[in-house]
Motif scaffolding. Structure first.
Motif, PDB file in Angstrom:
ATOM      1  N   ALA A   1       1.120  -1.223   0.080  1.00  0.00           N
ATOM      2  CA  ALA A   1       0.120   0.160   0.113  1.00  0.00           C
ATOM      3  C   ALA A   1       0.853   1.199   0.103  1.00  0.00           C
ATOM      4  O   ALA A   1       0.461   2.581  -0.828  1.00  0.00           O
ATOM      5  N   GLY A   2       2.244   1.229   0.765  1.00  0.00           N
ATOM      6  CA  GLY A   2       3.082   3.065   0.597  1.00  0.00           C
ATOM      7  C   GLY A   2       3.468   2.378  -0.684  1.00  0.00           C
ATOM      8  O   GLY A   2       3.500   3.762  -0.898  1.00  0.00           O
ATOM      9  N   LEU A   3       3.981   1.585  -1.336  1.00  0.00           N
ATOM     10  CA  LEU A   3       4.439   2.040  -2.704  1.00  0.00           C
ATOM     11  C   LEU A   3       3.489   1.869  -3.408  1.00  0.00           C
ATOM     12  O   LEU A   3       3.941   3.320  -3.797  1.00  0.00           O
TER      13      LEU A   3
ATOM     14  N   ASN B   1      -5.700   7.821  -6.747  1.00  0.00           N
ATOM     15  CA  ASN B   1      -6.492   6.298  -7.191  1.00  0.00           C
ATOM     16  C   ASN B   1      -5.777   5.970  -6.045  1.00  0.00           C
ATOM     17  O   ASN B   1      -5.207   5.547  -5.495  1.00  0.00           O
ATOM     18  N   LYS B   2      -7.345   5.583  -5.493  1.00  0.00           N
ATOM     19  CA  LYS B   2      -6.706   5.337  -4.160  1.00  0.00           C
ATOM     20  C   LYS B   2      -7.333   3.327  -4.398  1.00  0.00           C
ATOM     21  O   LYS B   2      -7.560   3.325  -5.116  1.00  0.00           O
ATOM     22  N   ALA B   3      -6.099   2.449  -4.449  1.00  0.00           N
ATOM     23  CA  ALA B   3      -6.229   1.593  -4.419  1.00  0.00           C
ATOM     24  C   ALA B   3      -7.036   0.439  -3.511  1.00  0.00           C
ATOM     25  O   ALA B   3      -7.279   0.639  -1.794  1.00  0.00           O
ATOM     26  N   VAL B   4      -7.626  -0.659  -4.171  1.00  0.00           N
ATOM     27  CA  VAL B   4      -9.118  -1.413  -3.598  1.00  0.00           C
ATOM     28  C   VAL B   4      -7.578  -2.303  -2.675  1.00  0.00           C
ATOM     29  O   VAL B   4      -6.865  -3.063  -3.025  1.00  0.00           O
ATOM     30  N   ALA B   5      -8.253  -2.534  -1.683  1.00  0.00           N
ATOM     31  CA  ALA B   5      -7.597  -2.983  -0.323  1.00  0.00           C
ATOM     32  C   ALA B   5      -8.193  -4.928  -0.665  1.00  0.00           C
ATOM     33  O   ALA B   5      -8.945  -4.858  -0.382  1.00  0.00           O
ATOM     34  N   LEU B   6      -7.014  -5.368  -0.133  1.00  0.00           N
ATOM     35  CA  LEU B   6      -7.379  -6.664  -0.486  1.00  0.00           C
ATOM     36  C   LEU B   6      -7.922  -7.008   1.252  1.00  0.00           C
ATOM     37  O   LEU B   6      -7.492  -7.156   1.573  1.00  0.00           O
TER      38      LEU B   6
ATOM     39  N   ILE C   1      -2.277 -11.930   1.196  1.00  0.00           N
ATOM     40  CA  ILE C   1      -1.045 -13.048   1.305  1.00  0.00           C
ATOM     41  C   ILE C   1      -0.020 -12.674   2.340  1.00  0.00           C
ATOM     42  O   ILE C   1       0.276 -12.982   3.502  1.00  0.00           O
ATOM     43  N   SER C   2       0.370 -11.237   2.033  1.00  0.00           N
ATOM     44  CA  SER C   2       1.226 -10.890   3.722  1.00  0.00           C
ATOM     45  C   SER C   2       0.948  -8.834   3.241  1.00  0.00           C
ATOM     46  O   SER C   2       0.523  -8.889   2.020  1.00  0.00           O
ATOM     47  N   ALA C   3       1.747  -7.794   3.599  1.00  0.00           N
ATOM     48  CA  ALA C   3       1.739  -7.215   4.227  1.00  0.00           C
ATOM     49  C   ALA C   3       2.494  -5.936   2.297  1.00  0.00           C
ATOM     50  O   ALA C   3       1.725  -5.240   1.819  1.00  0.00           O
ATOM     51  N   GLU C   4       2.880  -6.976   1.484  1.00  0.00           N
ATOM     52  CA  GLU C   4       3.492  -6.936   1.135  1.00  0.00           C
ATOM     53  C   GLU C   4       3.223  -6.681  -0.225  1.00  0.00           C
ATOM     54  O   GLU C   4       3.251  -6.704  -1.705  1.00  0.00           O
TER      55      GLU C   4
END
Length: 799
Positions: free
Chosen positions: A522-524, A532-537, A541-544
């Motif tokens: 998310a930070g990258l 654009n606000k990215a859609v969160a899963l 699988i991991s924070a990355e």
């Protein structure tokens, strides 16, 4: 599951032969693996009785026996260790034909063994093809009629049918279940096993408690006293068990095994004198030890359901009993158990201890949860009949809220016809459902409410019922229908360029294709796209890999970083894939856009003695992008406009447009972002909408002009913020229809040019298709261009 055909035909006897029976059962989904004879082909073997057995005079391991066939007495030399006076056994007389292992037969003749004549042969089970047992000659029941043909006495003109059941058909893991299925398939009447209630003659009971009601929601028990365990199991029971692959042990165990094969309900018998305090269905304590009936000592896990008394575990529930509480030759009083265990509580437990039993095989798949009382009555009836005894009352403990629930299923006639692709008559549907043991009530004109019997764990939704209708109706009887669908050819737009051409172009220019993850940190993501606000899963699988990318750049830049960390200084990568742009709160509105993205860093040319050491720059990458834009033959529709982007260098960023609409960006990676990521050297990026660059223009034929070109060069002084693209557009609009080309051949700032302004030199070329243009026409066009650029941009001719 193996079963005797004769036993099956005692319950249901369709007017078909063995082959047709096996075929129809297979076609109904219960695959018949094998059909074999109960015994090999032999003749001349009767029930014989050994009258005397004396030591052979010339051999230590042989006996000379006097054997009766009910009419005559014969001298027979026998080496079996169990040959003894009074034993009834299989007697092959002279002239009898016995099978060989090769499938042939041999004839019994008069013989002489160590100088003693022998008139016949006393047979072991393997010598008659009944089993592989060769531990001694056959031991028949004491009441076996001497002289009776052995095939007739043992009903050996029978077949053993081996059915390979799928895990969902646990209801057929009994002869009653198979009979029910055969009755349905052949519309034949079925004589179901009736368990007559045994009246209690004593009041003795043994307390039962359910400490794990979710795992064991029902337990049925009964005390039976004064049982004669020394009684002999009847021949009919022993033979039925043998043909089902079960060895006879003692009458009590044989009865529980018989009920298992007959009804499908596993049971267990305890020696009542070895039980203390009561029966408890509970979870094992971690590390508790138990010695099983097979002599194996195991250490129990706390996820294992056990049957226990006050002193500890008596057995693993639904799998195997313990040795300490089992019935033996000294047992007088027994406690019978018939329970229902949740399949989930049993599944996998047997394998975890390296076990697999008939009980676990059934409980893992599901046993009829309403069968326990019937099984108990049936076992009691057989026990008292064979072993005698006095029965106490049946004790049943149940947790109703944890027992399976019977839910009505709505079956629609239209749905049946749709799935089976033909109009199945209402009468046929109702008849099949009733024959399957289901209760039905009409629900309107076109539907039924169906009650599924408790033994059908595999039926829970409408399509399960439709599958049953198809199966019983007969898959071979269903009509063949070819699916109909409109399959129009997809239009092949000749003007469009394919993805292959894009890939080949980039590969030809030194790029290599990469595939990166669609999920990024998310930070990258925010560093590369803050609009654009990215859609969160929901479950990353991991924070990355927590959000869906809105640009392909983060993955490509990380790939460059990975390569630079491994001494790869010259990197050129591209990727074609999707980016995910939210368009509101509804996920269905999310834009999934195909893009082509690239990243370049390092030297302009690969290392070599003919190549310089110049680093790649903005215009190298711009040339690569222009090569992509030119693939569709509409390069003049694209333009590069100076702009800003959060991920790009403020002075080296271009917005790419097509006919005024933004289709992508290119430029150098922002210095602060490059520093944060630890990049070595300048990094250049581009990203273009795939749809915009694949939509090309059809080529049109135009005859080459054979007349000379006319060129005029203009050196214009303009404000330093005016871009060449703006001047080019102004010239195109005012230079007339015969303008062929505009070239930028010089840009100058410095001595002789006012501060804040620059000199741009343009080369304009005209050509007429059918004649030579004169000076007046060219001069007029030049004047129009100069006047327009002066009015729009304040341009003046450089002196």
């Amino acid at each position: 599951m193996k079963f005797s055909e004769q036993w099956l035909r005692e319950l249901v006897n369709p007017a078909v032969d063995t082959d047709e029976l096996a075929h129809q059962v297979t076609m109904a989904g219960l695959e018949v693996d094998d059909v074999e004879s109960v015994a090999k082909d032999f003749s001349g073997v009767v029930v014989g009785e050994i009258l005397t057995a004396e030591q052979h005079p010339n051999a230590d391991k042989l006996q000379v026996c006097k054997v009766s066939n009910g009419v005559e007495e014969f001298q027979v030399v026998c080496g079996a260790p169990n040959a003894r006076a009074g034993l009834k056994t299989a007697f092959a007389m002279v002239g009898a034909k016995l099978p060989t292992p090769e499938g042939d037969t041999f004839k019994i003749k008069k013989a002489k063994l160590r100088h003693v004549e022998s008139f016949g042969m006393l047979c072991a089970e393997d010598e008659l093809g009944l089993s592989e047992d060769h531990g001694g000659i056959m031991e028949l029941a004491a009441d076996a009629p001497v002289g009776t043909d052995l095939r007739e006495y043992l009903n050996l003109d029978d077949k053993i049918i081996d059915v390979d059941l799928t895990p969902n058909r646990a209801d057929c893991l009994s002869i009653s279940g198979i009979a029910r299925e055969v009755g349905v398939l052949f519309k034949a009447p079925v004589t179901y096993v009736e368990a007559k209630p045994t009246e209690a003659v004593i009041n003795d009971t043994f307390p039962v408690a359910l400490e794990a009601p979710q795992q064991c929601p029902r337990f049925v028990g009964r005390v039976v006293r004064n049982v004669n365990v020394q009684a002999q199991s009847p021949l009919w029971m022993v033979e039925k068990l043998r043909r089902a692959g079960v060895r006879s042990i003692d009458p009590v165990v044989d009865i529980t095994n018989y009920v298992l094969q007959e009804l499908g309900q596993p049971m267990h018998a305890y020696d009542l004198d070895k039980l203390t305090g009561g029966i408890f269905a509970r979870m094992a304590d971690q590390g508790e030890k138990l010695t099983l009936l097979d002599g194996q000592e195991i250490e129990l896990n706390n996820d294992t359901l056990v049957i226990a008394d006050q002193n500890g575990p008596l057995g693993i529930a639904g799998i195997m009993g313990g040795e300490a509480s089992g019935v033996n030759a000294e047992t007088k009083d027994v406690f019978l158990e018939a329970a229902f265990f949740n399949p989930i509580a049993i599944a996998g437990r047997a394998r975890s201890y390296g076990l697999h039993t008939d009980s676990s095989h059934r409980f893992e798949r599901g046993v009829d949860w309403q069968l326990q009382a019937k099984a108990m009555e049936r076992a009691t009836e057989l026990l008292i009949e064979i072993c005698g005894g006095e029965a106490g009352p049946v004790i049943e403990v149940a947790s109703e809220e944890n027992l399976p629930k019977v839910e009505k299923i709505r079956l629609r006639h239209a749905k049946v016809n749709s799935y089976l692709s033909f109009d199945m008559p209402v009468e046929e549907i109702e008849e099949i459902l009733i024959r399957l043991g289901m209760s039905i009530t009409k629900d309107g004109d076109d539907a039924w409410l169906v009650d599924v019997p408790s033994y059908r764990f595999d039926i829970s939704i409408e399509v399960d019922l439709i599958e049953e209708l198809a199966r019983v109706y007969g898959y071979n009887n269903l009509p063949v229908r070819v699916p109909k669908a409109s399959l129009p050819f997809k239009a092949d737009v000749e003007a469009n360029i394919g993805l292959t051409h894009i890939r080949r172009t980039l590969v030809a220019r030194g790029y290599q294709e990469a595939i990166t993850y669609s999920f990024i940190e998310a930070g990258l993501q925010e560093k590369f796209d803050n609009e654009n606000k990215a859609v969160a899963l929901a479950n990353p699988i991991s924070a990355e890999m927590a959000v869906m990318r809105t640009t392909v750049w983060p993955g490509l830049v990380k790939a460059v970083q990975y390569n630079q960390n491994r001494q790869q200084s010259r990197v050129r990568l591209f990727e074609t894939g999707q980016r995910f742009l939210p368009r509101g709160e509804n996920m269905a509105d999310m834009l999934q856009e195909n893009v082509v993205s690239g990243v370049v860093t390092g030297a302009r040319h690969p290392e070599g003695w003919t190549a310089g050491n110049d680093a790649v720059d903005f215009f190298d990458v711009k040339g690569d992008v222009e090569a992509l834009l030119a693939l569709g033959g509409a390069a003049d529709e694209f333009s590069f406009v100076a702009d800003r982007h959060v991920a790009l260098h403020p002075g080296q960023t271009a917005r790419i447009e097509r006919n005024g609409e933004t289709i992508g960006y290119m430029g150098a990676l922002h210095p602060s972002l490059a520093k944060d990521l630890g990049m070595n050297g300048a990094v250049y990026l581009f990203e273009l909408s795939m749809d915009a660059i694949t939509a090309g223009r059809l080529p049109r034929y135009a005859e080459l002009s054979k007349f000379p070109e006319s060129r005029r060069d203009l050196a214009l002084i303009v404000d330093e913020k005016v871009a060449f693209e703006e001047l080019r557009q102004g010239a195109l609009e005012n230079a007339g229809e015969y303008l062929k080309n505009i070239t930028l051949f010089d840009v100058y700032q410095g001595q002789g040019i006012e501060v804040g302004r620059k000199s741009i030199a343009l080369g304009l070329t005209w050509q007429h298709p059918s004649r030579t243009l004169n000076d007046d026409e060219i001069n007029g066009a030049v004047d129009s261009v100069i006047t327009a650029l002066k009015e729009k941009f304040g341009a003046s001719l450089r002196e």
